[in-house]
Scaffold this active site. Sequence first.
Site, PDB file in Angstrom:
ATOM      1  N   PHE A 118      -9.746   8.542  21.758  1.00 35.58           N
ATOM      2  CA  PHE A 118      -9.451   9.568  22.736  1.00 35.58           C
ATOM      3  C   PHE A 118     -10.653  10.395  22.818  1.00 35.58           C
ATOM      4  O   PHE A 118     -11.608  10.792  22.009  1.00 35.58           O
ATOM      5  CB  PHE A 118      -8.443  10.567  21.796  1.00 35.58           C
ATOM      6  CG  PHE A 118      -7.877  11.601  22.481  1.00 35.58           C
ATOM      7  CD1 PHE A 118      -6.880  11.484  23.529  1.00 35.58           C
ATOM      8  CD2 PHE A 118      -8.268  12.911  22.215  1.00 35.58           C
ATOM      9  CE1 PHE A 118      -6.234  12.690  24.375  1.00 35.58           C
ATOM     10  CE2 PHE A 118      -7.937  14.063  22.954  1.00 35.58           C
ATOM     11  CZ  PHE A 118      -6.792  13.708  23.867  1.00 35.58           C
ATOM     12  N   ASP A 141      -9.894   9.367  12.296  1.00 37.03           N
ATOM     13  CA  ASP A 141      -8.787  10.152  13.095  1.00 37.03           C
ATOM     14  C   ASP A 141      -7.608   9.340  13.016  1.00 37.03           C
ATOM     15  O   ASP A 141      -7.079   8.281  13.537  1.00 37.03           O
ATOM     16  CB  ASP A 141      -9.240  10.350  14.548  1.00 37.03           C
ATOM     17  CG  ASP A 141      -8.539  11.091  15.288  1.00 37.03           C
ATOM     18  OD1 ASP A 141      -7.473  11.194  15.066  1.00 37.03           O
ATOM     19  OD2 ASP A 141      -8.885  11.526  16.305  1.00 37.03           O
ATOM     20  N   TYR A 153       1.043  17.563  15.489  1.00 35.13           N
ATOM     21  CA  TYR A 153       2.206  17.869  16.370  1.00 35.13           C
ATOM     22  C   TYR A 153       2.989  16.565  16.903  1.00 35.13           C
ATOM     23  O   TYR A 153       3.565  16.727  17.682  1.00 35.13           O
ATOM     24  CB  TYR A 153       1.777  18.724  17.307  1.00 35.13           C
ATOM     25  CG  TYR A 153       0.403  18.438  18.075  1.00 35.13           C
ATOM     26  CD1 TYR A 153       0.144  17.503  19.041  1.00 35.13           C
ATOM     27  CD2 TYR A 153      -0.770  19.297  17.742  1.00 35.13           C
ATOM     28  CE1 TYR A 153      -0.943  17.237  19.469  1.00 35.13           C
ATOM     29  CE2 TYR A 153      -1.964  18.980  18.340  1.00 35.13           C
ATOM     30  CZ  TYR A 153      -2.175  18.188  19.237  1.00 35.13           C
ATOM     31  OH  TYR A 153      -3.498  17.711  19.539  1.00 35.13           O
ATOM     32  N   LYS A 154       2.351  15.592  16.448  1.00 35.38           N
ATOM     33  CA  LYS A 154       2.833  13.984  17.010  1.00 35.38           C
ATOM     34  C   LYS A 154       3.951  13.756  16.180  1.00 35.38           C
ATOM     35  O   LYS A 154       5.059  14.297  15.863  1.00 35.38           O
ATOM     36  CB  LYS A 154       1.718  13.105  17.150  1.00 35.38           C
ATOM     37  CG  LYS A 154       0.762  13.651  18.166  1.00 35.38           C
ATOM     38  CD  LYS A 154      -0.213  12.419  18.509  1.00 35.38           C
ATOM     39  CE  LYS A 154      -1.576  13.201  18.974  1.00 35.38           C
ATOM     40  NZ  LYS A 154      -1.112  13.293  20.555  1.00 35.38           N
ATOM     41  N   ARG A 198       3.325   5.155  28.367  1.00 36.67           N
ATOM     42  CA  ARG A 198       3.337   5.135  27.040  1.00 36.67           C
ATOM     43  C   ARG A 198       4.885   5.497  26.433  1.00 36.67           C
ATOM     44  O   ARG A 198       5.342   6.647  27.046  1.00 36.67           O
ATOM     45  CB  ARG A 198       2.389   6.036  26.444  1.00 36.67           C
ATOM     46  CG  ARG A 198       1.061   6.055  26.637  1.00 36.67           C
ATOM     47  CD  ARG A 198       0.077   6.719  25.954  1.00 36.67           C
ATOM     48  NE  ARG A 198       0.465   8.210  25.565  1.00 36.67           N
ATOM     49  CZ  ARG A 198      -0.095   9.100  24.695  1.00 36.67           C
ATOM     50  NH1 ARG A 198      -0.995   9.016  23.931  1.00 36.67           N
ATOM     51  NH2 ARG A 198       0.306  10.258  24.567  1.00 36.67           N
TER      52      ARG A 198
END
Lengths: 403, 403
Positions: free
Chosen positions: B135, B204, B229-230, B378
């Site tokens: 990312f 990460d 938050y995922k 996705r």
Amino acid sequence: MSELALRAGKLDAADDLAALRERFVLDTGSGHEADAAGVYLDGNSLGALPANVPDRVADVVRRQWGELRIRSWDESGWWTAPERIGDRIAPLVGAAPGRIVVGDSTSVNVFKALVAAVRMAGEGRDELLVDATTFPTDGYIAESAARLTGRTLRAVTPAEVPGALSERTAAVLLNHVDYRTGRLHDLPGLTAAVHAHGALAVWDLCHSAGALPVGLDEHGVDLAVGCTYKYLNGGPGSPAYLYVRGELQDRFDSPLPGWNSHAEPFGMDPVYTPAPGAPRGRVGTPDILSLLALEAALEVWDGVSIDAVRAKSLALTDFFLECVGAYTEPGRVECLTPGRHEERGSQIALRCPDAGEVMKRLIARGVVGDFRRPDVLRFGFTPLYVGFRDVERAARVLGEELL
Amino acid sequence: MSELALRAGKLDAADDLAALRERFVLDTGSGHEADAAGVYLDGNSLGALPANVPDRVADVVRRQWGELRIRSWDESGWWTAPERIGDRIAPLVGAAPGRIVVGDSTSVNVFKALVAAVRMAGEGRDELLVDATTFPTDGYIAESAARLTGRTLRAVTPAEVPGALSERTAAVLLNHVDYRTGRLHDLPGLTAAVHAHGALAVWDLCHSAGALPVGLDEHGVDLAVGCTYKYLNGGPGSPAYLYVRGELQDRFDSPLPGWNSHAEPFGMDPVYTPAPGAPRGRVGTPDILSLLALEAALEVWDGVSIDAVRAKSLALTDFFLECVGAYTEPGRVECLTPGRHEERGSQIALRCPDAGEVMKRLIARGVVGDFRRPDVLRFGFTPLYVGFRDVERAARVLGEELL
């Protein structure tokens, strides 16, 4: 009723801002005295809850997150919140729209501002000056910024700044109002002195924004940071903000170039290209719950003049000092806050040897200020919700507890 | 009903985790079809709302902030929230208590971790390696960390890491699961390779924590960061976390030494003395609203085994691939996600030239995934609230839209 209590009632009756108190959730009191409600004089640490915040937060959680979920990034304006809310803060600190971005903590923003300032000052300038009397985090972060950029950090008092400036100075970090004493520093004069030596002025507005006019654009401040949980009432640990002077925005070179500050965040480009304008001060994904609570909290400022707030703040602190003088034995406390208006923020700091114990007793009686080691009683006066009867009562209870 | 739909119903009936769905607020559906409710396959971007969060947040706002105000720093446990919530995350990522602190964004934590890692690696090691497929924010922040510490940054694919390691390597930043392809990298093997060259491994975990076992302590990971938050469902932009291996905690030298990381934060000492343990990773005042929303969200994990979550995740993605194979013309989409379980996270990435338009149509029909430029669909599978009928329906709708 004492003369001071009578006068407090008259001052409240004549106060054009008195009705703003209704915009906050405050104690209603449950005792037998008319004034048994608490007096909250710690808004310089954590502002009281604006009345419109709970419903807004509930909507953000239940509908925006719970129902719209990922769609809210666009449909609920989540994505644009950091600058939109920055533009809400802007008029309170004298900034044009597009100069302020909200997010991260004050400490993180101090880091961004200082490293960016050093980079803008250029290679030849190898010294950072920091206010030796400042809230410690600014000094710690300045030390780190100096270490990482290969500069030397020098701590001086604000009064020593003009004499300490030289062609070596890259940037100066100052607090607008001292967290401990409540002393207001001369932002226009010090900024001009810094500029006269070709350095950048970075101001920490934690204890001034929302309590008095700042005039960032007018005075040519280069960078500024501030928290939003004191006089801006954004809630515990609410996001801080970063101001970058318009002419410097294109040169702002962040040490924290997260994906949210990219010119095209969803381009997923492995090469970093900074966004123009205020978004360049962003780092990671914005913290939406806290941001939108803050946005609601800032609505209490609708139609409120910061000059009127300043006038009332000075009237409140003047009256408090008068009441303390009347209710407290001479010499029992020493006032650390300057008497001159142009040197006073919106708090009064009183020193006494047993300050810690005194504050405990005050809080037990509903008068909430705070204690700063080793011997300081701090009382913050938020003009939006503190009235003159509050002030009289606080001074009276203080006088009783100091006997 | 098709054979796959029948099988989906049986799989749901046999799913030990199926009841966990009740712990979330999900669409109830309003159409005429039994399965008209939305299928949310974007929990890898923003997790769904846990059902207990709204009331908790309301209490934090109305009572803790609105009534107790400043007292809540002690009385409501605000002050200790960053480590307390870190200890809630710890078992999900295989960390002992006292290793994780929550706060700031992922990007800010990547910065802390990388600069600290470089410092721990020592002067002689002048190169940072970063996952070239990661990312982008990780690469941008790594570039900044390298620039500020005078190191060189080299971007390599995870497969190239073993060959790129040398006595020059200070630290390596890797993503556990690739945000785009959903590929799971070999954390134990790569960490061991990094250690074999005397460098530090920084991971990460944004796309793995909460979806599969991580084993930070077991595999000797040095530092790790992740968002919440995922798959941890903490809410939009909820605070990230930082893990520091126990043996390294005393050597962790933060580039962001804010007052909250001081050994005695209220000592207001102008000299910085770092706190021992996890609090050393703190920076500024913790963001309480978001932290306590996250704390409530983490309660959905009570009694849940991360191994069971992983087993269901693989069953869901296997079944999705099977359904896509059955419902979609061969060659219409290309799967970017590895078929082998040991290389697969909890998402499926499908490439097709018109992915942007296809995703819009899927969302219009209630199947919510997301689009990553230029051509990737996705779909994230959160085992706590996604079932097999959801999977079958999503694949069926996708097949229809790909006709």
